[in-house]
Design a protein around this motif. Structure first.
Motif, PDB file in Angstrom:
ATOM      1  N   LEU A 106      14.936 156.036  -3.021  1.00 53.00           N
ATOM      2  CA  LEU A 106      14.201 155.317  -4.066  1.00 53.00           C
ATOM      3  C   LEU A 106      13.438 154.134  -3.491  1.00 53.00           C
ATOM      4  O   LEU A 106      12.268 153.910  -3.824  1.00 53.00           O
ATOM      5  CB  LEU A 106      15.175 154.844  -5.144  1.00 53.00           C
ATOM      6  CG  LEU A 106      15.738 155.929  -6.064  1.00 53.00           C
ATOM      7  CD1 LEU A 106      16.875 155.377  -6.915  1.00 53.00           C
ATOM      8  CD2 LEU A 106      14.638 156.484  -6.957  1.00 53.00           C
ATOM      9  N   ILE A 107      14.093 153.376  -2.614  1.00 55.31           N
ATOM     10  CA  ILE A 107      13.423 152.209  -2.024  1.00 55.31           C
ATOM     11  C   ILE A 107      12.303 152.648  -1.086  1.00 55.31           C
ATOM     12  O   ILE A 107      11.224 152.051  -1.056  1.00 55.31           O
ATOM     13  CB  ILE A 107      14.449 151.331  -1.283  1.00 55.31           C
ATOM     14  CG1 ILE A 107      15.448 150.741  -2.276  1.00 55.31           C
ATOM     15  CG2 ILE A 107      13.738 150.221  -0.510  1.00 55.31           C
ATOM     16  CD1 ILE A 107      16.544 149.919  -1.634  1.00 55.31           C
ATOM     17  N   GLY A 108      12.572 153.722  -0.322  1.00 48.93           N
ATOM     18  CA  GLY A 108      11.551 154.213   0.599  1.00 48.93           C
ATOM     19  C   GLY A 108      10.315 154.723  -0.117  1.00 48.93           C
ATOM     20  O   GLY A 108       9.195 154.611   0.392  1.00 48.93           O
ATOM     21  N   GLU A 109      10.498 155.269  -1.318  1.00 52.68           N
ATOM     22  CA  GLU A 109       9.368 155.830  -2.069  1.00 52.68           C
ATOM     23  C   GLU A 109       8.666 154.790  -2.929  1.00 52.68           C
ATOM     24  O   GLU A 109       7.439 154.777  -3.029  1.00 52.68           O
ATOM     25  CB  GLU A 109       9.882 156.979  -2.952  1.00 52.68           C
ATOM     26  CG  GLU A 109       8.805 157.678  -3.757  1.00 52.68           C
ATOM     27  CD  GLU A 109       7.808 158.408  -2.889  1.00 52.68           C
ATOM     28  OE1 GLU A 109       6.673 158.625  -3.347  1.00 52.68           O
ATOM     29  OE2 GLU A 109       8.156 158.754  -1.734  1.00 52.68           O
ATOM     30  N   TYR A 110       9.453 153.895  -3.566  1.00 52.11           N
ATOM     31  CA  TYR A 110       8.868 152.980  -4.556  1.00 52.11           C
ATOM     32  C   TYR A 110       9.071 151.501  -4.217  1.00 52.11           C
ATOM     33  O   TYR A 110       8.744 150.647  -5.045  1.00 52.11           O
ATOM     34  CB  TYR A 110       9.482 153.252  -5.936  1.00 52.11           C
ATOM     35  CG  TYR A 110       9.228 154.647  -6.444  1.00 52.11           C
ATOM     36  CD1 TYR A 110       7.962 155.033  -6.868  1.00 52.11           C
ATOM     37  CD2 TYR A 110      10.254 155.577  -6.519  1.00 52.11           C
ATOM     38  CE1 TYR A 110       7.721 156.309  -7.350  1.00 52.11           C
ATOM     39  CE2 TYR A 110      10.030 156.865  -6.993  1.00 52.11           C
ATOM     40  CZ  TYR A 110       8.763 157.225  -7.407  1.00 52.11           C
ATOM     41  OH  TYR A 110       8.540 158.491  -7.878  1.00 52.11           O
ATOM     42  N   THR A 111       9.627 151.187  -3.045  1.00 51.04           N
ATOM     43  CA  THR A 111       9.895 149.805  -2.595  1.00 51.04           C
ATOM     44  C   THR A 111      10.662 149.022  -3.669  1.00 51.04           C
ATOM     45  O   THR A 111      11.725 149.436  -4.077  1.00 51.04           O
ATOM     46  CB  THR A 111       8.578 149.088  -2.207  1.00 51.04           C
ATOM     47  OG1 THR A 111       7.698 149.052  -3.332  1.00 51.04           O
ATOM     48  CG2 THR A 111       7.894 149.831  -1.065  1.00 51.04           C
ATOM     49  N   LEU A 148      14.056 149.811  -5.941  1.00 49.87           N
ATOM     50  CA  LEU A 148      15.278 149.009  -5.954  1.00 49.87           C
ATOM     51  C   LEU A 148      15.689 148.686  -7.385  1.00 49.87           C
ATOM     52  O   LEU A 148      16.874 148.764  -7.735  1.00 49.87           O
ATOM     53  CB  LEU A 148      15.060 147.724  -5.161  1.00 49.87           C
ATOM     54  CG  LEU A 148      16.241 146.738  -5.125  1.00 49.87           C
ATOM     55  CD1 LEU A 148      17.473 147.381  -4.509  1.00 49.87           C
ATOM     56  CD2 LEU A 148      15.868 145.475  -4.378  1.00 49.87           C
ATOM     57  N   LEU A 149      14.711 148.344  -8.213  1.00 54.22           N
ATOM     58  CA  LEU A 149      15.002 148.065  -9.622  1.00 54.22           C
ATOM     59  C   LEU A 149      15.559 149.303 -10.314  1.00 54.22           C
ATOM     60  O   LEU A 149      16.523 149.220 -11.082  1.00 54.22           O
ATOM     61  CB  LEU A 149      13.723 147.604 -10.323  1.00 54.22           C
ATOM     62  CG  LEU A 149      13.833 147.349 -11.837  1.00 54.22           C
ATOM     63  CD1 LEU A 149      14.839 146.239 -12.121  1.00 54.22           C
ATOM     64  CD2 LEU A 149      12.464 146.999 -12.421  1.00 54.22           C
ATOM     65  N   PHE A 150      14.975 150.443 -10.022  1.00 52.38           N
ATOM     66  CA  PHE A 150      15.442 151.694 -10.620  1.00 52.38           C
ATOM     67  C   PHE A 150      16.878 152.003 -10.170  1.00 52.38           C
ATOM     68  O   PHE A 150      17.706 152.458 -10.966  1.00 52.38           O
ATOM     69  CB  PHE A 150      14.519 152.844 -10.230  1.00 52.38           C
ATOM     70  CG  PHE A 150      14.801 154.122 -10.959  1.00 52.38           C
ATOM     71  CD1 PHE A 150      14.313 154.329 -12.233  1.00 52.38           C
ATOM     72  CD2 PHE A 150      15.550 155.115 -10.364  1.00 52.38           C
ATOM     73  CE1 PHE A 150      14.559 155.505 -12.917  1.00 52.38           C
ATOM     74  CE2 PHE A 150      15.820 156.300 -11.027  1.00 52.38           C
ATOM     75  CZ  PHE A 150      15.322 156.500 -12.310  1.00 52.38           C
ATOM     76  N   ALA A 151      17.165 151.756  -8.888  1.00 51.06           N
ATOM     77  CA  ALA A 151      18.516 151.990  -8.363  1.00 51.06           C
ATOM     78  C   ALA A 151      19.532 151.067  -9.034  1.00 51.06           C
ATOM     79  O   ALA A 151      20.656 151.481  -9.350  1.00 51.06           O
ATOM     80  CB  ALA A 151      18.539 151.795  -6.847  1.00 51.06           C
TER      81      ALA A 151
END
Length: 215
Positions: free
Chosen positions: A112-117, A121-124
């Motif tokens: 998630l972080i690699g795709e959306y930075t 992280l917020l989504f995670a």
């Protein structure tokens, strides 16, 4: 009773530290695995995440079937830990499960972080963190109980110290697992009916980030 509990907890502190560090190592390893993916694998994951965000409907899992699907998945993990704790040869398997759980979470967050930075992280934090803040400690508590019971088997059977009965340790071990199972059912309820709503709040942000990255 309270003194016995305190003594037991004090004796198990090294085990709690060990399984926690093992889990965290799994998280780090899972996050690093994202960087080891090939370009094709990264594109597949990116496509899957994009489809998920675009087509996400918060009511998809908010029913009894969705609840039992989530609950049974978590309970199977717990049940496997309980079964492995009943034998000496299952001891390494318990530790492997703790490590793998960390890998799964680390890999998911890393993707998630690699795709959306920062949006990822917020989504995670919304989709992965809330229920795992309870689920992971419950599984680690059961892991420690399983390791302790397995070590008791080694001491009482393998090392030929047969004067102690395993009936009481087995009951304590099983009651601990049952109590954690009740907690897992509660957190599965949260994951079924609350997490999807929280995801629906953040999904539009990820959709915007995904659209911006393709422009």
């Amino acid at each position: 009773m309270l003194r016995t509990f305190r003594n037991t907890l004090k004796e198990q502190i090294p085990l709690y530290i060990f399984v926690t560090v093992l889990f965290l190592m799994g998280v780090v390893f899972g996050a690093l695995m994202v960087n080891a993916l090939t370009l094709e694998q990264q594109q597949d994951i990116s496509r899957y995440l994009g489809d998920f965000v675009t087509n996400y409907k918060p009511g998809g899992m908010q029913d009894a079937a969705g609840f039992w699907s989530i609950a049974l998945l978590n309970l199977k993990w717990l049940g496997l830990i309980w079964i492995l704790g009943l034998s000496v040869i299952g001891l390494p398997g318990i530790l492997v499960l703790d490590f793998l759980k960390g890998v799964l979470i680390g890999f998911s967050v890393g993707c998630l972080i690699g795709e959306y930075t920062w949006s990822g992280l917020l989504f995670a934090l919304v989709s992965i963190a809330p229920h795992n803040l309870v689920l992971i400690p419950a599984l680690l508590v059961c892991s420690v109980a399983a390791v302790t019971f397995s070590l008791n088997i080694i001491r009482s059977r393998v090392m030929l110290r047969r004067h102690g009965s395993m009936a009481k340790p087995f009951m304590n071990y099983s009651l601990m697992v049952i109590s954690m199972a009740v907690i897992i059912l509660g957190i599965s309820t949260f994951e079924t009916w609350v997490t999807p709503v929280m995801i629906s709040w953040v999904a539009p942000i990820l959709e915007q980030a995904s659209t911006a990255s393709t422009l």
